[in-house]
Write a protein that holds these residues in place. Structure first.
Motif, PDB file in Angstrom:
ATOM      1  N   LEU A 132     -77.159  15.010 -33.517  1.00 26.87           N
ATOM      2  CA  LEU A 132     -78.401  14.941 -32.761  1.00 26.87           C
ATOM      3  C   LEU A 132     -79.435  14.315 -33.689  1.00 26.87           C
ATOM      4  O   LEU A 132     -79.905  14.968 -34.633  1.00 26.87           O
ATOM      5  N   GLN A 133     -79.743  13.058 -33.438  1.00 28.89           N
ATOM      6  CA  GLN A 133     -80.766  12.363 -34.197  1.00 28.89           C
ATOM      7  C   GLN A 133     -82.114  12.672 -33.576  1.00 28.89           C
ATOM      8  O   GLN A 133     -82.320  12.408 -32.394  1.00 28.89           O
ATOM      9  N   MET A 134     -83.006  13.209 -34.379  1.00 28.33           N
ATOM     10  CA  MET A 134     -84.313  13.625 -33.881  1.00 28.33           C
ATOM     11  C   MET A 134     -85.390  12.826 -34.595  1.00 28.33           C
ATOM     12  O   MET A 134     -85.546  12.950 -35.818  1.00 28.33           O
ATOM     13  N   ASN A 135     -86.110  12.040 -33.854  1.00 24.56           N
ATOM     14  CA  ASN A 135     -87.188  11.219 -34.401  1.00 24.56           C
ATOM     15  C   ASN A 135     -88.524  11.653 -33.813  1.00 24.56           C
ATOM     16  O   ASN A 135     -88.577  12.355 -32.805  1.00 24.56           O
ATOM     17  N   SER A 136     -89.584  11.216 -34.450  1.00 26.89           N
ATOM     18  CA  SER A 136     -90.945  11.521 -33.977  1.00 26.89           C
ATOM     19  C   SER A 136     -91.097  13.007 -33.695  1.00 26.89           C
ATOM     20  O   SER A 136     -91.608  13.408 -32.644  1.00 26.89           O
ATOM     21  N   LEU A 137     -90.680  13.794 -34.629  1.00 27.16           N
ATOM     22  CA  LEU A 137     -90.690  15.245 -34.422  1.00 27.16           C
ATOM     23  C   LEU A 137     -92.107  15.783 -34.306  1.00 27.16           C
ATOM     24  O   LEU A 137     -93.046  15.300 -34.947  1.00 27.16           O
ATOM     25  N   LYS A 138     -92.223  16.813 -33.481  1.00 30.90           N
ATOM     26  CA  LYS A 138     -93.495  17.453 -33.196  1.00 30.90           C
ATOM     27  C   LYS A 138     -93.417  18.928 -33.589  1.00 30.90           C
ATOM     28  O   LYS A 138     -92.322  19.513 -33.592  1.00 30.90           O
ATOM     29  N   PRO A 139     -94.547  19.561 -33.845  1.00 32.96           N
ATOM     30  CA  PRO A 139     -94.507  20.997 -34.160  1.00 32.96           C
ATOM     31  C   PRO A 139     -93.810  21.821 -33.086  1.00 32.96           C
ATOM     32  O   PRO A 139     -93.150  22.818 -33.398  1.00 32.96           O
ATOM     33  N   GLU A 140     -93.923  21.402 -31.837  1.00 37.47           N
ATOM     34  CA  GLU A 140     -93.286  22.158 -30.753  1.00 37.47           C
ATOM     35  C   GLU A 140     -91.769  21.997 -30.730  1.00 37.47           C
ATOM     36  O   GLU A 140     -91.089  22.658 -29.939  1.00 37.47           O
ATOM     37  N   ASP A 141     -91.223  21.157 -31.591  1.00 36.67           N
ATOM     38  CA  ASP A 141     -89.766  21.059 -31.729  1.00 36.67           C
ATOM     39  C   ASP A 141     -89.215  22.123 -32.668  1.00 36.67           C
ATOM     40  O   ASP A 141     -87.997  22.254 -32.819  1.00 36.67           O
ATOM     41  N   THR A 142     -90.108  22.864 -33.309  1.00 42.20           N
ATOM     42  CA  THR A 142     -89.681  23.920 -34.215  1.00 42.20           C
ATOM     43  C   THR A 142     -88.871  24.966 -33.465  1.00 42.20           C
ATOM     44  O   THR A 142     -89.326  25.525 -32.460  1.00 42.20           O
ATOM     45  N   ALA A 143     -87.666  25.237 -33.959  1.00 42.03           N
ATOM     46  CA  ALA A 143     -86.760  26.162 -33.289  1.00 42.03           C
ATOM     47  C   ALA A 143     -85.482  26.277 -34.106  1.00 42.03           C
ATOM     48  O   ALA A 143     -85.246  25.492 -35.034  1.00 42.03           O
ATOM     49  N   VAL A 144     -84.662  27.219 -33.715  1.00 43.04           N
ATOM     50  CA  VAL A 144     -83.278  27.257 -34.182  1.00 43.04           C
ATOM     51  C   VAL A 144     -82.462  26.434 -33.198  1.00 43.04           C
ATOM     52  O   VAL A 144     -82.544  26.655 -31.989  1.00 43.04           O
ATOM     53  N   TYR A 145     -81.717  25.496 -33.719  1.00 39.45           N
ATOM     54  CA  TYR A 145     -80.918  24.597 -32.894  1.00 39.45           C
ATOM     55  C   TYR A 145     -79.453  25.017 -32.950  1.00 39.45           C
ATOM     56  O   TYR A 145     -78.903  25.230 -34.039  1.00 39.45           O
ATOM     57  N   TYR A 146     -78.845  25.096 -31.777  1.00 34.97           N
ATOM     58  CA  TYR A 146     -77.455  25.494 -31.651  1.00 34.97           C
ATOM     59  C   TYR A 146     -76.652  24.384 -30.976  1.00 34.97           C
ATOM     60  O   TYR A 146     -77.139  23.754 -30.043  1.00 34.97           O
ATOM     61  N   CYS A 147     -75.425  24.206 -31.430  1.00 37.64           N
ATOM     62  CA  CYS A 147     -74.520  23.367 -30.657  1.00 37.64           C
ATOM     63  C   CYS A 147     -73.513  24.282 -29.956  1.00 37.64           C
ATOM     64  O   CYS A 147     -73.237  25.396 -30.411  1.00 37.64           O
ATOM     65  N   ALA A 148     -73.002  23.789 -28.852  1.00 44.45           N
ATOM     66  CA  ALA A 148     -72.086  24.564 -28.042  1.00 44.45           C
ATOM     67  C   ALA A 148     -71.061  23.628 -27.405  1.00 44.45           C
ATOM     68  O   ALA A 148     -71.366  22.458 -27.157  1.00 44.45           O
ATOM     69  N   ALA A 149     -69.885  24.154 -27.162  1.00 33.87           N
ATOM     70  CA  ALA A 149     -68.794  23.352 -26.594  1.00 33.87           C
ATOM     71  C   ALA A 149     -68.329  23.949 -25.278  1.00 33.87           C
ATOM     72  O   ALA A 149     -68.140  25.164 -25.165  1.00 33.87           O
ATOM     73  N   SER A 150     -68.146  23.078 -24.305  1.00 31.13           N
ATOM     74  CA  SER A 150     -67.674  23.492 -22.988  1.00 31.13           C
ATOM     75  C   SER A 150     -66.331  22.837 -22.686  1.00 31.13           C
ATOM     76  O   SER A 150     -66.181  21.625 -22.837  1.00 31.13           O
ATOM     77  N   ARG A 151     -65.382  23.648 -22.211  1.00 27.79           N
ATOM     78  CA  ARG A 151     -64.072  23.119 -21.838  1.00 27.79           C
ATOM     79  C   ARG A 151     -64.099  22.470 -20.461  1.00 27.79           C
ATOM     80  O   ARG A 151     -63.168  21.757 -20.088  1.00 27.79           O
ATOM     81  N   SER A 152     -65.155  22.727 -19.719  1.00 30.37           N
ATOM     82  CA  SER A 152     -65.200  22.292 -18.325  1.00 30.37           C
ATOM     83  C   SER A 152     -66.031  21.034 -18.159  1.00 30.37           C
ATOM     84  O   SER A 152     -67.184  20.979 -18.573  1.00 30.37           O
ATOM     85  N   ARG A 153     -65.454  20.037 -17.517  1.00 34.08           N
ATOM     86  CA  ARG A 153     -66.203  18.824 -17.200  1.00 34.08           C
ATOM     87  C   ARG A 153     -67.246  19.080 -16.121  1.00 34.08           C
ATOM     88  O   ARG A 153     -68.163  18.273 -15.931  1.00 34.08           O
ATOM     89  N   TYR A 154     -67.144  20.193 -15.437  1.00 32.75           N
ATOM     90  CA  TYR A 154     -68.098  20.557 -14.384  1.00 32.75           C
ATOM     91  C   TYR A 154     -69.519  20.575 -14.936  1.00 32.75           C
ATOM     92  O   TYR A 154     -70.467  20.239 -14.231  1.00 32.75           O
TER      93      TYR A 154
END
Length: 129
Positions: free
Chosen positions: A81-103
């Motif tokens: 996840l390339q994040m540019n022009s970051l803002k203070p409101e982007d402050t957070a814990v970022y999680y990635c997640a994987a889904s087996r379903s194409r749905y």
């Protein structure tokens, strides 16, 4: 055991950039829809972006469109996840997640947390001067 590991978070000034990585052990990310989510202090977790298993479809929250880019590198079994022009409101814990379903690889469903089977532990992103 399936494991997702995020990295690349840190402290950055407003307007700066970071690249988050989501690496997998014990399974191949190519078969999964991958989403990035974030949770700011005192707020609910929200969807940020998603990429289909083929990489042919990507989705973004309105708040990050034009600033963030999701991509995948099959050779490295990693999603970025390339994040540019970051803002203070982007402050957070970022999680990635994987889904087996194409749905859930769908513009109307990609940000539904219940569609994701595996989650990482998160990486902190702080945007502050």
């Amino acid at each position: 055991q399936v494991q997702l590991v995020e990295s690349g978070g840190g402290l950055v000034q407003p307007g700066g950039s970071l690249r988050l990585s989501c690496a997998a052990s014990r399974f191949t990310l190519d078969y999964y829809t991958i989403g990035w989510f974030r949770q700011a202090p005192g707020k609910e977790r929200e969807g940020v972006s998603c990429i289909s298993s083929s990489g042919g479809s990507t989705y973004y929250a309105d708040s990050v469109k034009g600033r963030f880019t999701i991509s995948r590198d099959s050779a490295k079994n990693t999603v970025y996840l390339q994040m540019n022009s970051l803002k203070p409101e982007d402050t957070a814990v970022y999680y990635c997640a994987a889904s087996r379903s194409r749905y859930y690889s769908d513009p109307h469903r990609w940000d539904r947390e219940r569609g994701y089977d595996y989650w990482g532990q998160g990486t902190q992103v702080t945007v502050s001067s």
